[in-house]
Write an enzyme that holds these catalytic residues in place. Structure first.
Site, mmCIF file in Angstrom:
data_model
loop_
_atom_site.group_PDB
_atom_site.id
_atom_site.type_symbol
_atom_site.label_atom_id
_atom_site.label_comp_id
_atom_site.label_asym_id
_atom_site.label_seq_id
_atom_site.Cartn_x
_atom_site.Cartn_y
_atom_site.Cartn_z
ATOM 1 N N ARG A 44 43.637 41.540 16.457
ATOM 2 C CA ARG A 44 42.537 41.957 15.571
ATOM 3 C C ARG A 44 42.909 43.123 14.664
ATOM 4 O O ARG A 44 42.344 43.286 13.597
ATOM 5 C CB ARG A 44 41.325 42.332 16.415
ATOM 6 C CG ARG A 44 40.554 41.094 16.794
ATOM 7 C CD ARG A 44 39.470 41.411 17.735
ATOM 8 N NE ARG A 44 38.283 41.866 17.035
ATOM 9 C CZ ARG A 44 37.063 41.766 17.532
ATOM 10 N NH1 ARG A 44 36.882 41.253 18.730
ATOM 11 N NH2 ARG A 44 36.025 42.178 16.861
ATOM 12 N N LYS A 143 48.917 37.355 34.370
ATOM 13 C CA LYS A 143 47.952 37.525 35.423
ATOM 14 C C LYS A 143 46.902 38.558 35.007
ATOM 15 O O LYS A 143 47.180 39.293 34.064
ATOM 16 C CB LYS A 143 48.641 37.964 36.723
ATOM 17 C CG LYS A 143 49.547 39.205 36.532
ATOM 18 C CD LYS A 143 49.518 40.120 37.677
ATOM 19 C CE LYS A 143 48.482 41.169 37.597
ATOM 20 N NZ LYS A 143 48.715 42.275 36.637
ATOM 21 N N ASP A 172 54.283 35.979 36.784
ATOM 22 C CA ASP A 172 54.095 37.089 37.724
ATOM 23 C C ASP A 172 55.401 37.865 37.615
ATOM 24 O O ASP A 172 56.427 37.442 38.150
ATOM 25 C CB ASP A 172 53.904 36.546 39.145
ATOM 26 C CG ASP A 172 53.805 37.656 40.174
ATOM 27 O OD1 ASP A 172 54.319 38.764 39.916
ATOM 28 O OD2 ASP A 172 53.227 37.432 41.249
ATOM 29 N N HIS A 173 55.381 38.974 36.881
ATOM 30 C CA HIS A 173 56.665 39.564 36.495
ATOM 31 C C HIS A 173 57.468 40.083 37.692
ATOM 32 O O HIS A 173 58.662 40.305 37.590
ATOM 33 C CB HIS A 173 56.480 40.652 35.431
ATOM 34 C CG HIS A 173 56.019 41.971 35.964
ATOM 35 N ND1 HIS A 173 54.706 42.259 36.198
ATOM 36 C CD2 HIS A 173 56.706 43.075 36.341
ATOM 37 C CE1 HIS A 173 54.604 43.489 36.676
ATOM 38 N NE2 HIS A 173 55.809 44.006 36.777
ATOM 39 N N LYS A 177 62.116 40.211 38.825
ATOM 40 C CA LYS A 177 62.938 41.357 39.231
ATOM 41 C C LYS A 177 64.127 40.866 40.050
ATOM 42 O O LYS A 177 63.953 40.072 40.983
ATOM 43 C CB LYS A 177 62.109 42.339 40.066
ATOM 44 C CG LYS A 177 60.985 43.022 39.286
ATOM 45 C CD LYS A 177 60.214 43.972 40.202
ATOM 46 C CE LYS A 177 58.937 44.466 39.575
ATOM 47 N NZ LYS A 177 59.068 45.600 38.691
ATOM 48 N N GLU A 211 52.268 53.375 42.908
ATOM 49 C CA GLU A 211 52.690 54.017 41.652
ATOM 50 C C GLU A 211 52.158 55.431 41.571
ATOM 51 O O GLU A 211 51.087 55.715 42.120
ATOM 52 C CB GLU A 211 52.114 53.238 40.469
ATOM 53 C CG GLU A 211 52.655 51.856 40.338
ATOM 54 C CD GLU A 211 51.852 51.058 39.334
ATOM 55 O OE1 GLU A 211 52.240 51.063 38.165
ATOM 56 O OE2 GLU A 211 50.846 50.460 39.719
ATOM 57 N N ASP A 230 44.575 43.018 40.396
ATOM 58 C CA ASP A 230 45.683 43.469 39.557
ATOM 59 C C ASP A 230 47.031 43.350 40.269
ATOM 60 O O ASP A 230 48.031 43.010 39.651
ATOM 61 C CB ASP A 230 45.434 44.934 39.149
ATOM 62 C CG ASP A 230 46.447 45.431 38.134
ATOM 63 O OD1 ASP A 230 46.735 44.680 37.179
ATOM 64 O OD2 ASP A 230 46.946 46.567 38.282
ATOM 65 N N HIS A 235 51.157 39.880 42.819
ATOM 66 C CA HIS A 235 52.463 40.470 43.125
ATOM 67 C C HIS A 235 52.707 40.612 44.640
ATOM 68 O O HIS A 235 53.751 40.227 45.152
ATOM 69 C CB HIS A 235 52.597 41.857 42.494
ATOM 70 C CG HIS A 235 52.423 41.881 41.005
ATOM 71 N ND1 HIS A 235 52.845 40.865 40.182
ATOM 72 C CD2 HIS A 235 51.883 42.814 40.186
ATOM 73 C CE1 HIS A 235 52.577 41.187 38.917
ATOM 74 N NE2 HIS A 235 51.988 42.354 38.898
ATOM 75 N N LYS A 332 47.239 53.323 42.928
ATOM 76 C CA LYS A 332 47.560 54.128 41.744
ATOM 77 C C LYS A 332 47.479 55.589 42.165
ATOM 78 O O LYS A 332 46.781 55.934 43.126
ATOM 79 C CB LYS A 332 46.518 53.880 40.648
ATOM 80 C CG LYS A 332 46.455 52.444 40.159
ATOM 81 C CD LYS A 332 47.480 52.178 39.085
ATOM 82 C CE LYS A 332 47.349 50.781 38.517
ATOM 83 N NZ LYS A 332 48.576 50.323 37.873
HETATM 84 C C1 BG6 Z 1 51.175 45.026 36.517
HETATM 85 C C2 BG6 Z 1 49.866 45.689 36.801
HETATM 86 O O1 BG6 Z 1 51.088 43.650 36.707
HETATM 87 O O2 BG6 Z 1 52.167 45.579 37.373
HETATM 88 C C3 BG6 Z 1 49.970 47.187 36.618
HETATM 89 O O3 BG6 Z 1 48.886 45.168 35.932
HETATM 90 C C4 BG6 Z 1 51.119 47.745 37.417
HETATM 91 O O4 BG6 Z 1 48.766 47.832 36.981
HETATM 92 C C5 BG6 Z 1 52.382 46.949 37.178
HETATM 93 O O5 BG6 Z 1 51.295 49.079 37.006
HETATM 94 C C6 BG6 Z 1 53.488 47.374 38.119
HETATM 95 O O6 BG6 Z 1 54.656 46.719 37.756
HETATM 96 P P1 BG6 Z 1 56.074 47.415 37.866
HETATM 97 O O7 BG6 Z 1 57.043 46.384 37.464
HETATM 98 O O8 BG6 Z 1 56.038 48.599 36.944
HETATM 99 O O9 BG6 Z 1 56.190 47.836 39.293
#
Ligand code: BG6
Length: 493
Positions: A44, A143, A172-173, A177, A211, A230, A235, A332
């Site tokens: 946008r 996600k 799902d990143h 890794k 984190e 989240d 994850h 967090k």
């Molecule tokens: C994301 C979450 O998918 O993963 C975030 O939405 C989180 O809240 C993050 O901070 C953590 O990923 P990584 O790779 O930094 O551990």
């Protein structure tokens, strides 16, 4: 694939600037993108091609390290990037999208549509693409896939009405890794662990992914999402699946993902009483006016009940794992950023060295996902000298010893897989639904019982002390230190 046209919905958003564009640049620099490619950011914000490129240039400078980047290749890369300002939630605007694509893509390319938008748009974009005949190529979706079981089922149906399952990449990143993929190598490329990898020898498993940051500028998204949606439903349960799965017959998209789904199907459902006992949620509170509490964050409801911390005890109902607790935890504003898995082995059946003052702990295998990527096996040895003192010592491996991990992040690997059509590391529709089947009752329980405690914890601590109550017996959470081998409970970070 010789050519590619990638359209990023949410092109002016955070994920695009922090992760996607830096990852695409790395792929470009490493000559891992198709020879001819175009990237179209859609959003946008009122950029044109030029202003979008200079916005991205700043972000590449910020998020790609100096040694990985050079100015001339950044400029060439960006010359293939375009922008279209449009309202992605309006079907009629997709005609402009089609026109813009035709304008920049002169070779009827292979399409990759990436949904990096707020999840509320996921249900519309696939249908709007279909309405203008753009449901070709592949579609990647971030996600959380669904807000609960019902919406996940609905979303699967919507996606499948426009694209086939092979075209859909649910990302799902964590699975991108190196160290997460290495869990499979550790388990299935070595003969020594598998005979012990079951309820007879393993006492419990801990999975921590915490984190030391708050929610930064994602208040709007996070307040309607929370830690369960989240981090946990995707994850953390993915990590659990890699630890708990049966050896796949082959490492391919069918066999590997079948085994993941089998783990999700064996997650033992919890009734209300068990949820109340085994799930602890928390929310961070401000400290000394220097760190904001969650409720003071931008775009967060001042009376929000969203959890920023979650600890949970989970059991699996299958032969291998019956009775073994899996403790998972995320949060967090914790003391550090760390993700690790600890396999706690059972004690020896007979304590031969019972005269010593302190009993050494059970053997542990620690798999460190990040940082200090590596693993440690802890075992007991005799302290040299008189008497028979036994002490726990670490045998450790860090990826530094293999020359270090490549600089690229999980997104580069996963984007490369999307481009080549390799779906193994992406979540299949049945996996999403099976995982939601287990977590959905927790969300319902919270919704229906407004008196379920949400414990406050001061930012910078290991979360509410109540999270210790879910661990059986005298045991406690292992709070990882930056130094992989130091496991003192509240060690210096
Ligand atoms: C994301 C979450 O998918 O993963 C975030 O939405 C989180 O809240 C993050 O901070 C953590 O990923 P990584 O790779 O930094 O551990």
């Amino acid at each position: 694939m010789k050519n590619l046209t990638m359209v990023i919905f949410g092109g002016s958003g955070d994920l695009t600037r922090r992760k996607l564009i830096p990852a695409l640049y790395r792929l470009y620099k490493g000559r891992r993108l198709p020879k001819t490619f175009k990237i179209l950011g859609v959003g946008r914000t009122g950029y044109d091609d030029e202003s979008y490129r200079s916005h991205l240039k700043k972000n590449i400078t910020e998020f790609v390290e100096d040694k990985e980047r050079d100015n001339s290749s950044v400029d060439i890369f960006l010359s293939f990037v375009h922008y279209l300002s449009m309202d992605q939630s309006q079907e009629q605007e997709y005609t402009y999208l089609k026109e813009k694509i035709e304008q920049i893509d002169d070779i009827a390319s292979n399409y990759l549509f990436y949904l990096a938008t707020p999840p509320s748009l996921y249900e519309r974009i696939p249908l709007f693409l279909k309405s203008v005949g753009l449901n070709k190529g592949r579609i990647v979706v971030e996600k959380p896939f669904g807000y609960d079981l019902k919406s996940a089922v609905r979303m699967n149906a919507i996606f499948k009405s426009a694209f086939s399952e092979e075209q859909i990449f649910r990302i799902d990143h964590f699975l991108g890794k190196e160290t997460v993929q290495n869990i499979l190598a550790l388990r299935f490329a070595n003969g020594i662990f598998e005979p012990l990898w079951n309820r007879n020898y393993i006492d419990r498993v801990e999975i921590t992914a915490v984190e030391n940051l708050g929610i930064e500028n994602r208040g709007g998204f996070y307040d309607s999402t929370g830690a369960l949606r989240d981090m946990v439903q995707n994850h953390l349960v993915q990590l659990l699946a890699l630890v708990a799965m049966e050896p796949p017959v082959a490492f391919n998209e069918k066999e590997f993902r079948d085994e993941v789904v089998k783990v999700y199907r064996s997650l033992k459902p919890m009734n209300s009483k068990e949820i109340a006992k085994n799930v602890i949620r928390g929310q961070y509170m401000g400290v000394n006016k220097t760190i904001k509490g969650y409720r003071e964050e931008k775009s967060v409801d001042a009376a929000s009940h969203t959890e920023t911390f979650l600890a949970m005890k989970i059991f699996l109902a299958n032969w291998r794992w019956e009775g073994v607790p899996f403790y998972i935890r995320t949060g967090k504003q914790m003391p550090t950023k760390v993700s690790e898995i600890i396999i706690h082995f059972k004690s020896t059946p007979h304590r031969l060295f019972s005269s010593r003052e302190e009993c050494p702990e059970q053997n542990q295998l620690i798999i460190r996902i990040q940082p200090n990527e590596g693993c440690v096996l802890k075992f007991d040895m005799k302290v040299p000298g008189s008497g028979f003192d036994v002490k726990q010592v670490p045998m450790e491996f860090t990826f530094d010893k293999l020359g270090g991990l490549p600089m690229e992040d999980a997104y580069s690997r996963l984007l490369e897989d999307c481009i080549s059509g390799e779906t193994t590391l992406f979540t299949r529709s049945d996996a999403v639904e099976e995982s939601w089947k287990f977590f959905d009752p927790v969300l319902k329980f919270w919704k229906e019982n407004t008196d379920v405690p949400l414990y406050g914890y001061p930012a910078g601590t290991w979360g509410p002390l109540e999270s210790e109550t879910i661990i059986d017996g005298e045991k406690k959470w292992t709070n990882p230190c930056k130094n992989l081998t130091n496991t003192d409970l509240y060690c210096e970070l």
